[in-house]
Motif scaffolding. Structure first.
Motif, PDB file in Angstrom:
ATOM      1  N   SER A  83       0.831  -1.208   0.000  1.00  0.00           N
ATOM      2  CA  SER A  83       0.000   0.000   0.000  1.00  0.00           C
ATOM      3  C   SER A  83       0.866   1.259   0.000  1.00  0.00           C
ATOM      4  O   SER A  83       0.609   2.206  -0.751  1.00  0.00           O
ATOM      5  CB  SER A  83      -0.919   0.025   1.217  1.00  0.00           C
ATOM      6  N   ILE A  84       1.881   1.260   0.845  1.00  0.00           N
ATOM      7  CA  ILE A  84       2.771   2.423   0.942  1.00  0.00           C
ATOM      8  C   ILE A  84       3.504   2.633  -0.377  1.00  0.00           C
ATOM      9  O   ILE A  84       3.643   3.770  -0.850  1.00  0.00           O
ATOM     10  CB  ILE A  84       3.738   2.257   2.130  1.00  0.00           C
ATOM     11  N   LYS A  85       3.951   1.560  -1.013  1.00  0.00           N
ATOM     12  CA  LYS A  85       4.639   1.693  -2.309  1.00  0.00           C
ATOM     13  C   LYS A  85       3.708   2.269  -3.373  1.00  0.00           C
ATOM     14  O   LYS A  85       4.133   3.089  -4.195  1.00  0.00           O
ATOM     15  CB  LYS A  85       5.189   0.344  -2.750  1.00  0.00           C
ATOM     16  N   SER A  86       2.437   1.864  -3.363  1.00  0.00           N
ATOM     17  CA  SER A  86       1.506   2.418  -4.350  1.00  0.00           C
ATOM     18  C   SER A  86       1.240   3.898  -4.070  1.00  0.00           C
ATOM     19  O   SER A  86       1.111   4.693  -5.005  1.00  0.00           O
ATOM     20  CB  SER A  86       0.193   1.628  -4.379  1.00  0.00           C
ATOM     21  N   ILE A  87       1.193   4.286  -2.811  1.00  0.00           N
ATOM     22  CA  ILE A  87       1.012   5.704  -2.453  1.00  0.00           C
ATOM     23  C   ILE A  87       2.213   6.514  -2.920  1.00  0.00           C
ATOM     24  O   ILE A  87       2.067   7.593  -3.502  1.00  0.00           O
ATOM     25  CB  ILE A  87       0.781   5.858  -0.938  1.00  0.00           C
ATOM     26  N   GLU A 127      -4.181   1.767  -6.444  1.00  0.00           N
ATOM     27  CA  GLU A 127      -4.475   1.506  -5.034  1.00  0.00           C
ATOM     28  C   GLU A 127      -4.394   0.013  -4.775  1.00  0.00           C
ATOM     29  O   GLU A 127      -4.858  -0.793  -5.581  1.00  0.00           O
ATOM     30  CB  GLU A 127      -5.869   2.028  -4.715  1.00  0.00           C
ATOM     31  N   ALA A 128      -3.805  -0.353  -3.648  1.00  0.00           N
ATOM     32  CA  ALA A 128      -3.728  -1.755  -3.250  1.00  0.00           C
ATOM     33  C   ALA A 128      -5.059  -2.141  -2.610  1.00  0.00           C
ATOM     34  O   ALA A 128      -5.511  -1.511  -1.654  1.00  0.00           O
ATOM     35  CB  ALA A 128      -2.586  -1.970  -2.265  1.00  0.00           C
ATOM     36  N   ILE A 129      -5.698  -3.175  -3.146  1.00  0.00           N
ATOM     37  CA  ILE A 129      -6.955  -3.681  -2.599  1.00  0.00           C
ATOM     38  C   ILE A 129      -6.621  -4.868  -1.685  1.00  0.00           C
ATOM     39  O   ILE A 129      -6.057  -5.872  -2.144  1.00  0.00           O
ATOM     40  CB  ILE A 129      -7.920  -4.136  -3.717  1.00  0.00           C
ATOM     41  N   ALA A 187      -5.369  -2.005  -8.168  1.00  0.00           N
ATOM     42  CA  ALA A 187      -6.428  -1.494  -9.041  1.00  0.00           C
ATOM     43  C   ALA A 187      -6.168  -0.034  -9.417  1.00  0.00           C
ATOM     44  O   ALA A 187      -5.720   0.763  -8.594  1.00  0.00           O
ATOM     45  CB  ALA A 187      -7.773  -1.605  -8.343  1.00  0.00           C
ATOM     46  N   GLU A 188      -6.463   0.277 -10.655  1.00  0.00           N
ATOM     47  CA  GLU A 188      -6.373   1.661 -11.113  1.00  0.00           C
ATOM     48  C   GLU A 188      -7.656   2.398 -10.748  1.00  0.00           C
ATOM     49  O   GLU A 188      -8.747   1.850 -10.894  1.00  0.00           O
ATOM     50  CB  GLU A 188      -6.168   1.719 -12.627  1.00  0.00           C
ATOM     51  N   ASP A 189      -7.511   3.622 -10.297  1.00  0.00           N
ATOM     52  CA  ASP A 189      -8.656   4.483  -9.992  1.00  0.00           C
ATOM     53  C   ASP A 189      -9.192   5.007 -11.323  1.00  0.00           C
ATOM     54  O   ASP A 189      -8.480   5.692 -12.060  1.00  0.00           O
ATOM     55  CB  ASP A 189      -8.201   5.633  -9.102  1.00  0.00           C
ATOM     56  N   MET A 190     -10.424   4.695 -11.635  1.00  0.00           N
ATOM     57  CA  MET A 190     -11.000   5.069 -12.929  1.00  0.00           C
ATOM     58  C   MET A 190     -11.759   6.394 -12.891  1.00  0.00           C
ATOM     59  O   MET A 190     -12.529   6.693 -13.795  1.00  0.00           O
ATOM     60  CB  MET A 190     -11.909   3.946 -13.442  1.00  0.00           C
ATOM     61  N   SER A 191     -11.522   7.210 -11.868  1.00  0.00           N
ATOM     62  CA  SER A 191     -12.171   8.518 -11.820  1.00  0.00           C
ATOM     63  C   SER A 191     -11.614   9.417 -12.925  1.00  0.00           C
ATOM     64  O   SER A 191     -10.560   9.144 -13.506  1.00  0.00           O
ATOM     65  CB  SER A 191     -11.975   9.158 -10.442  1.00  0.00           C
ATOM     66  N   MET A 226      -3.228  11.347   3.575  1.00  0.00           N
ATOM     67  CA  MET A 226      -4.099  10.695   4.549  1.00  0.00           C
ATOM     68  C   MET A 226      -3.951   9.171   4.469  1.00  0.00           C
ATOM     69  O   MET A 226      -3.821   8.487   5.488  1.00  0.00           O
ATOM     70  CB  MET A 226      -5.550  11.094   4.304  1.00  0.00           C
ATOM     71  N   ASN A 227      -3.939   8.624   3.248  1.00  0.00           N
ATOM     72  CA  ASN A 227      -3.778   7.182   3.072  1.00  0.00           C
ATOM     73  C   ASN A 227      -2.414   6.713   3.572  1.00  0.00           C
ATOM     74  O   ASN A 227      -2.302   5.612   4.128  1.00  0.00           O
ATOM     75  CB  ASN A 227      -3.966   6.799   1.601  1.00  0.00           C
ATOM     76  N   LEU A 228      -1.389   7.535   3.384  1.00  0.00           N
ATOM     77  CA  LEU A 228      -0.063   7.193   3.880  1.00  0.00           C
ATOM     78  C   LEU A 228      -0.058   7.120   5.403  1.00  0.00           C
ATOM     79  O   LEU A 228       0.548   6.218   5.985  1.00  0.00           O
ATOM     80  CB  LEU A 228       0.973   8.208   3.391  1.00  0.00           C
TER      81      LEU A 228
END
Length: 134
Positions: A23-27, A49-51, A68-72, A103-105
């Protein structure tokens, strides 16, 4: 306590550490690419984002099920001189929101620290047990 059950708490904590590391690596990837307007395909970088999900065999920890890629939608800014701008002068920017990433970090760091604390407490218990046996 059966020997095979003795290490369950360690397995759970280690799986949590591994999952939060991903998760941290993806952030970090999201923050590093927050201004990348061409990710190699002619489109801006898309946030990942890590699911996380529980491991299949019951209470044995957590794992990363997918990245997963954020599709926004991409953010558009007016940059008429930029080489990647469209005919109207708008430039598509990555869908990375830095305050959300920070925040996610914080959440991922706290979860990582909590799992590391479990490992430390387990080590303390083993050391105390060994001291009592001496």
């Amino acid at each position: 306590m059966p020997v095979e059950k003795m290490f369950d708490s360690l397995d759970i904590a280690v799986s949590g550490i591994k999952a939060q590391d991903r998760s941290i690596k993806s952030i970090f990837s999201n923050v590093a690419n927050s201004r990348t307007v061409d990710a190699g395909s002619g489109k801006p970088y898309r946030r990942v984002e890590a699911i996380l999900k529980a491991q299949a065999d019951g209470l044995s920890g957590v794992e990363v099920s997918e990245m997963a890629e954020d599709m926004s939608d991409f953010t558009e800014i007016l940059a008429p001189g930029h080489p990647n701008a469209d005919a109207k002068g708008f430039l598509s920017m990555p869908n990375v929101n830095l305050p959300v990433e920070i925040m996610n970090l914080g959440l991922a760091s706290r979860a990582y620290q909590a799992n590391a604390a479990v490992l430390k407490r387990y080590q303390d218990m083993v050391n105390t047990s060994l001291e009592l046996l001496r």
